[in-house]
Write an enzyme that holds these catalytic residues in place. Structure first.
Site, PDB file in Angstrom:
ATOM      1  CG  ASP A  79      36.016  41.228  37.317  1.00  0.00           C
ATOM      2  OD1 ASP A  79      35.347  41.356  38.372  1.00  0.00           O
ATOM      3  OD2 ASP A  79      35.482  40.963  36.218  1.00  0.00           O
ATOM      4  CD  GLU A 145      30.050  42.202  37.913  1.00  0.00           C
ATOM      5  OE1 GLU A 145      28.861  42.584  37.904  1.00  0.00           O
ATOM      6  OE2 GLU A 145      30.967  42.885  37.418  1.00  0.00           O
TER       7      GLU A 145
END
Length: 438
Positions: A79, A145
């Site tokens: 991400d 994350e």
């Protein structure tokens, strides 16, 4: 092993790695919106003949090579953060760009380059028949994350029931090896007051004024030294063996800090005294500090005790792109792997066999990198907070790109880093298992 053969194999894959990275950059993939990025990674893994490719219920992708006894994992969160103010970019952050040395775009360093090098590192192991009955390789593309570092690995360990022998984080390391990081936690402080009409403030109890005193104590906690004359001793005290048995690792990682990041209030109107006030605190922790010690430190501040403020820790419970909610405290513990740990020694040996005893990099980065020690630490936080911080699985960092590029406009990485990291990843498991026999 034939290290020159490994390097040559990695260099030969640069065109494929470049295309893969540019494809990933073109797919927006902020936290909780990574579905299409995960699908593109699955496509690449299957095309490269991974032995097994799974997407777990949270949305993390798990690619396996081999079927040996020990499990060696390479983790990349896939991400990204958003692009921020587009006027700060000199190119389209999702189209990116490419020249002879660089690849630009959102996520190039943080940290889509990591998944690219890890996937091709595993492919090189298979091509060169480095896989054996001693180890299996797992490449993870993990989600969320940027929103909640480590949440993905809490799920992988606790729910997928996967526990590697060790994990290499492929976060950017500027050509070096990172063996730890400071931890962090997100703290909330709430204080109550009593509202009244603003024309007669003495009738009420202004919560904002109470918080103003608390803020000064928090500032002192960050800024003060640890002298005996200080009622509030500064966080720097944790670098002193008088206060912290882990002072040596604390000095390696750096002192803890605390910063006020948000402030909120409630009031019946702009013509009334505030009846509550709350703040958010960003607390960075060094070795020897725990969530309990950090909360208690705030609770013992003079103004917090005086006003009966409530000190708590935030929780994260945002659904992943699959809709799964996996609540967790916003606590991301400090972790550090010893310099003489078998994993640290194996990664250092692997790197030195391939590239020598100093950091290397593209022309733009070489001078800065050579001035830094080969084995160092991260400034920011990684999935290691769960892998090693919460679960005690050895973790170490080596990844393409630069920490300073993370979350910045005009983000880029270097092709040389992609090649170098893929080669190191390909050689590391064999060196690790061979060293265990010695």
């Amino acid at each position: 092993m034939d290290f020159n053969k490994i390097k040559a194999a990695s260099e030969a894959y640069l065109p494929q790695m470049t295309k893969f990275l540019r494809d990933l950059i073109r797919i927006p993939g902020e936290s909780c919106g990574e579905k299409e990025v995960i699908n593109r990674i699955a496509e690449e893994m299957r095309a490269l003949d991974f032995d097994k490719v799974d997407i777990d219920p949270m949305g993390n992708i798990l690619g396996f090579m081999g079927n040996g006894e020990k499990l060696v994992a390479f983790d990349a969160h896939i991400d990204t953060v958003g692009i921020g103010n587009i006027s700060n970019w000199s190119f389209d952050p999702y189209e990116g760009y490419e020249n002879d040395e660089e690849i630009g775009g959102r996520g190039a360093s943080d940290q889509l380059g990591g998944i690219v090098s890890a996937v091709y590192g595993a492919k090189i192991m298979k091509d060169l028949e480095l896989l054996n009955d001693k180890y299996t390789v797992l490449v993870t593309g993990t989600i969320q994350e940027e929103d909640c570092d480590g949440l993905c690995w809490e799920y992988i360990i606790k729910e997928d029931k996967i526990r590697p022998d060790f994990v290499v984080s492929t976060e950017p390391t500027d050509g070096g090896i990172c063996r730890g990081q400071r931890g962090r936690m997100e703290i909330r402080v709430d204080v109550k007051g009593t509202s009244c009409h603003g024309s007669a403030p003495e009738r009420g109890d202004n919560a904002i004024y109470k918080m103003a005193d608390i803020l000064q104590d928090i500032r002192a906690l960050n800024d003060n030294d640890a002298g005996d004359d200080k009622e509030i001793k500064g966080l720097v005290k944790m670098l002193d063996e008088k206060y912290n048995p882990q002072w040596k690792e604390a000095r390696f990682l750096g002192r803890g800090t605390i910063a006020t990041s948000e402030i909120f209030f409630t009031s019946p109107s702009r013509c009334a005294v505030a009846d509550s006030c709350s703040i958010s605190l960003d607390r960075r922790m060094t070795a020897g500090e725990t969530w309990e010690s950090c909360l208690e430190e705030i609770r013992q501040l003079p103004s917090v005790k005086k006003y009966g403020a409530v000190v708590s820790m935030y929780k994260y419970k945002r659904p992943s792109f699959t809709g799964l909610v996996y609540p967790i405290e916003c606590y991301f513990p400090t972790w550090v792997i010893p310099e003489d740990h078998p994993v640290t020694k194996a990664l250092k040996e692997t790197y030195e066999n391939l590239y020598g005893t100093t950091r290397i990099g593209a022309r733009e980065t070489e001078t800065m990198r050579k001035a830094r020690p080969l084995i160092d630490k991260w400034t920011f936080s990684t999935n290691g907070v769960s892998i090693m911080g919460r679960n005690g699985i050895p973790c170490i960092g080596f990844g393409p790109g630069a920490e300073a590029q993370a979350h910045a406009p005009n983000e880029k990485t270097w092709k040389e880093d992609l090649v170098k990291c893929a080669a190191v990843y390909a050689a590391l498991p064999t060196i690790y298992v061979n060293n265990l026999k010695k």
